[in-house]
Design an enzyme around this catalytic site. Structure first.
Site, PDB file in Angstrom:
ATOM      1  N   LYS A 283       0.827  -1.211   0.000  1.00 40.35           N
ATOM      2  CA  LYS A 283       0.000   0.000   0.000  1.00 40.35           C
ATOM      3  C   LYS A 283       0.861   1.261   0.000  1.00 40.35           C
ATOM      4  O   LYS A 283       0.632   2.197  -0.780  1.00 40.35           O
ATOM      5  CB  LYS A 283      -0.932   0.011   1.216  1.00 40.35           C
ATOM      6  CG  LYS A 283      -2.199  -0.824   1.061  1.00 40.35           C
ATOM      7  CD  LYS A 283      -3.041  -0.740   2.319  1.00 40.35           C
ATOM      8  CE  LYS A 283      -4.338  -1.530   2.200  1.00 40.35           C
ATOM      9  NZ  LYS A 283      -5.299  -0.913   1.252  1.00 40.35           N
ATOM     10  N   ARG A 290      -7.319   6.702  -3.715  1.00 38.42           N
ATOM     11  CA  ARG A 290      -8.644   6.093  -3.621  1.00 38.42           C
ATOM     12  C   ARG A 290      -9.573   6.710  -4.670  1.00 38.42           C
ATOM     13  O   ARG A 290      -9.332   7.820  -5.154  1.00 38.42           O
ATOM     14  CB  ARG A 290      -9.226   6.342  -2.227  1.00 38.42           C
ATOM     15  CG  ARG A 290      -8.480   5.651  -1.093  1.00 38.42           C
ATOM     16  CD  ARG A 290      -8.969   4.249  -0.884  1.00 38.42           C
ATOM     17  NE  ARG A 290      -8.312   3.598   0.252  1.00 38.42           N
ATOM     18  CZ  ARG A 290      -8.728   2.461   0.794  1.00 38.42           C
ATOM     19  NH1 ARG A 290      -9.794   1.842   0.309  1.00 38.42           N
ATOM     20  NH2 ARG A 290      -8.083   1.922   1.811  1.00 38.42           N
ATOM     21  N   SER A 345      -6.149  -4.020  -1.910  1.00 40.67           N
ATOM     22  CA  SER A 345      -7.221  -4.000  -0.921  1.00 40.67           C
ATOM     23  C   SER A 345      -6.860  -4.876   0.272  1.00 40.67           C
ATOM     24  O   SER A 345      -6.510  -6.048   0.118  1.00 40.67           O
ATOM     25  CB  SER A 345      -8.516  -4.516  -1.559  1.00 40.67           C
ATOM     26  OG  SER A 345      -9.445  -4.919  -0.575  1.00 40.67           O
ATOM     27  N   GLY A 346      -6.955  -4.300   1.477  1.00 38.46           N
ATOM     28  CA  GLY A 346      -6.737  -5.097   2.678  1.00 38.46           C
ATOM     29  C   GLY A 346      -7.789  -6.174   2.831  1.00 38.46           C
ATOM     30  O   GLY A 346      -7.484  -7.320   3.178  1.00 38.46           O
ATOM     31  N   HIS A 347      -9.059  -5.815   2.595  1.00 41.26           N
ATOM     32  CA  HIS A 347     -10.131  -6.811   2.653  1.00 41.26           C
ATOM     33  C   HIS A 347      -9.817  -7.999   1.745  1.00 41.26           C
ATOM     34  O   HIS A 347      -9.935  -9.158   2.152  1.00 41.26           O
ATOM     35  CB  HIS A 347     -11.455  -6.186   2.193  1.00 41.26           C
ATOM     36  CG  HIS A 347     -12.302  -5.625   3.285  1.00 41.26           C
ATOM     37  ND1 HIS A 347     -11.984  -4.472   3.953  1.00 41.26           N
ATOM     38  CD2 HIS A 347     -13.477  -6.048   3.822  1.00 41.26           C
ATOM     39  CE1 HIS A 347     -12.924  -4.201   4.847  1.00 41.26           C
ATOM     40  NE2 HIS A 347     -13.844  -5.150   4.793  1.00 41.26           N
ATOM     41  N   ARG A 419     -15.820  -4.103  -2.271  1.00 42.99           N
ATOM     42  CA  ARG A 419     -15.341  -2.760  -1.948  1.00 42.99           C
ATOM     43  C   ARG A 419     -15.576  -1.769  -3.092  1.00 42.99           C
ATOM     44  O   ARG A 419     -15.628  -0.559  -2.863  1.00 42.99           O
ATOM     45  CB  ARG A 419     -13.861  -2.814  -1.585  1.00 42.99           C
ATOM     46  CG  ARG A 419     -13.516  -3.834  -0.510  1.00 42.99           C
ATOM     47  CD  ARG A 419     -14.200  -3.548   0.803  1.00 42.99           C
ATOM     48  NE  ARG A 419     -13.516  -2.492   1.530  1.00 42.99           N
ATOM     49  CZ  ARG A 419     -13.954  -1.955   2.658  1.00 42.99           C
ATOM     50  NH1 ARG A 419     -15.094  -2.366   3.183  1.00 42.99           N
ATOM     51  NH2 ARG A 419     -13.268  -1.004   3.262  1.00 42.99           N
ATOM     52  N   HIS A 425     -12.775   1.361  -3.375  1.00 42.79           N
ATOM     53  CA  HIS A 425     -11.674   0.668  -4.046  1.00 42.79           C
ATOM     54  C   HIS A 425     -11.914   0.589  -5.546  1.00 42.79           C
ATOM     55  O   HIS A 425     -13.057   0.553  -6.013  1.00 42.79           O
ATOM     56  CB  HIS A 425     -11.522  -0.764  -3.513  1.00 42.79           C
ATOM     57  CG  HIS A 425     -10.645  -0.880  -2.311  1.00 42.79           C
ATOM     58  ND1 HIS A 425      -9.279  -0.703  -2.356  1.00 42.79           N
ATOM     59  CD2 HIS A 425     -10.937  -1.166  -1.018  1.00 42.79           C
ATOM     60  CE1 HIS A 425      -8.773  -0.876  -1.138  1.00 42.79           C
ATOM     61  NE2 HIS A 425      -9.757  -1.146  -0.316  1.00 42.79           N
TER      62      HIS A 425
END
Length: 482
Positions: A283, A290, A345-347, A419, A425
């Protein structure tokens, strides 16, 4: 007999929920949440392995440096002590709650208790030099394509800019890297047009160009975006809690033994611990903006460092665009865009790491990228839609029971793409897509690096599973990169 791993896993997930509710600021945010859960579950795993001396549970730490648990040591006492000690250290404000659970589930007079405490302290000592999530001297760049604060929440700050690069691994054998995200090419423009329509705030839908009704966010997509959120809200916590809840559903349905659960939950949480490290390293390496910034500043005449003047801005730009946003559940505050860069994306990374390593644990082959039956005849209720928690207008969302015919693989893909439906995202933050919009998990750059959080999470899962021969996490020798 109560399974001690499932019991203390539930306690750890409750600690995550409470830590995002009580205002104490203990292990909050996605990075510190995943780190805390990894420490707790690795301590439980080693306590269990050390007492049972099971050859199918090779210890994570070198337990030969610790006193033997001794004759009569019980697994329940050792696991309880390991979990209690790590949790009390990580979440000190919740110690009375942990003490109450220990009083009922532990046995401080048993030899296993002292052993569990020593294992826990060894794990805490091993991670004592991990960095925190403070912003430090990070400064956002004014350049095009770079991360800057959500203009609708300009004082939000920055989460964990140095955490990834300065953390050593939990169980990975290498620092897996991603390709650079696209910018100002056809792939990027396609992603921008998608999220601009799918992710827009409801009150702004009337500002979209005409003739795009077939591309607007559907009711199902709105529900999916919120279903997977868990964006650090009060009473909910963070995504690692959500993915643990799903894995619990599978483990209970499969009738796992405590030994199997010790292995499974250590693998799952070590994978998410490493997902937090590697995703946040990438990241802040790419520092990618974003959608809320990228769409508003798409025309080159806009932004803090415009490259040209223009009195007729691009039709793909909307300087007033806002997303549906990450839901500020159980709060009256505005929805928001998270306070860290978009890519990856962290998710997507957490979800793929946790759910794919679960697939591997239950016999799905390395390299398999197809639907599975691991959620057959099961359903799941996200706490975003449990009939109790409220949106940011104070309205209770209805309870929604959801099933997944494609199993954990369906979850991995849906979670990653969800997202976009919130407008926080770009789709390539999760994975590259083919011309028809379906995921392309095989796409790489010229150096063989993949795109997005789903491929990164899958790489983490397969790396950790293979390194530990599928039995349990093997301690990483990967050092910080900076």
């Amino acid at each position: 007999m109560t399974d001690p791993i499932l019991l203390w896993n539930e306690v750890a997930l409750e600690a995550n929920r409470v830590s995002h509710t009580n205002g104490k600021g203990e292990q909050t945010g996605p990075t510190l949440s995943s780190r805390a859960l990894a420490i707790v579950h690795l301590a439980m795993y080693d306590a269990y392995a050390g007492v049972t001396n099971d050859p199918n549970l090779p210890p994570y730490l070198d337990l030969s440096a610790l006193p033997s648990p001794g004759t009569g040591a019980s697994v329940e006492a050792a696991v309880a002590a390991a979990a209690h000690t790590t949790l009390a250290s990580l979440f000190p404000s919740q110690k009375p709650f942990f003490d109450a659970i220990l009083a009922g589930a532990g046995d401080i007079s048993n030899a296993g208790h002292v052993f569990g405490e020593k294992v826990a302290q060894a794990l805490l000592n091993d991670r004592m030099n991990d960095p925190g999530a403070a912003a430090g001297d990070y400064k956002p760049s004014p350049q095009r394509g770079r991360h800057r604060p959500d203009p609708d929440n300009p004082g939000q700050g920055f989460h964990a800019p140095f955490y990834g690069a300065r953390s050593k691994g939990f169980a990975i054998t290498q620092r897996h890297m991603l390709a650079k995200p696209p910018l100002d090419n056809s792939e990027y423009l396609r992603a921008l047009r998608e999220v601009r329509v799918k992710g827009i705030a409801p009150e702004l839908m009337g500002t979209l160009p005409e003739n795009i009704d077939d591309r607007k966010r559907s009711i199902d997509e709105t529900l999916i975006g919120i279903f997977w959120a868990y964006d650090g809200s009060a009473e909910l916590g963070t995504p690692p809690r959500l993915y643990n809840q799903i894995v619990r559903r599978v483990a209970i349905a499969k009738g796992n033994t405590p030994a199997q659960n010790a292995s499974l939950f250590a693998l799952v949480n070590a994978a998410m611990g490493d997902a937090g490290i590697l995703a946040w390293e990438q990241k802040y390496l790419y520092d990618f903006w974003r959608p809320v910034v990228g769409i508003r500043e798409h025309d080159r005449s806009l932004g803090p460092a415009p490259t040209e003047a223009d009195n007729n801005i691009s039709d793909d730009c909307d300087p007033l665009w806002l997303p549906l946003g990450a839901p500020n559940t159980n709060s009256r505050n505005k929805n928001f865009t998270p306070n860290f860069p978009a890519y990856p994306s962290g998710h997507a990374t957490f979800g793929a790491a946790a759910l794919h390593i679960t697939r591997l644990f239950y016999g799905i082959s390395i390299g398999d990228r197809k639907p599975d039956n691991l959620f057959k005849d099961l359903d799941f209720v996200s706490e975003e839609f449990n009939g109790i928690n409220t949106d940011n207008r104070g309205t209770v969302r209805p309870r929604h029971n959801r099933n997944f015919p494609g199993g954990l693989w369906q979850m991995i893909i849906e979670n990653g793409r969800s997202r976009v439906d919130l407008g926080v995202h770009w789709v390539f933050d999760a994975f590259a897509v083919k011309n028809d919009g379906t995921p392309d998990l095989t796409k790489t750059d010229t150096d063989g690096k993949p795109f997005g959080g789903v491929p990164l999470g899958i790489k983490i899962a397969e790396d950790i599973f293979q390194a530990g021969a599928g039995k349990g996490p093997k301690k990483s020798t990967v050092l910080p990169s900076s």
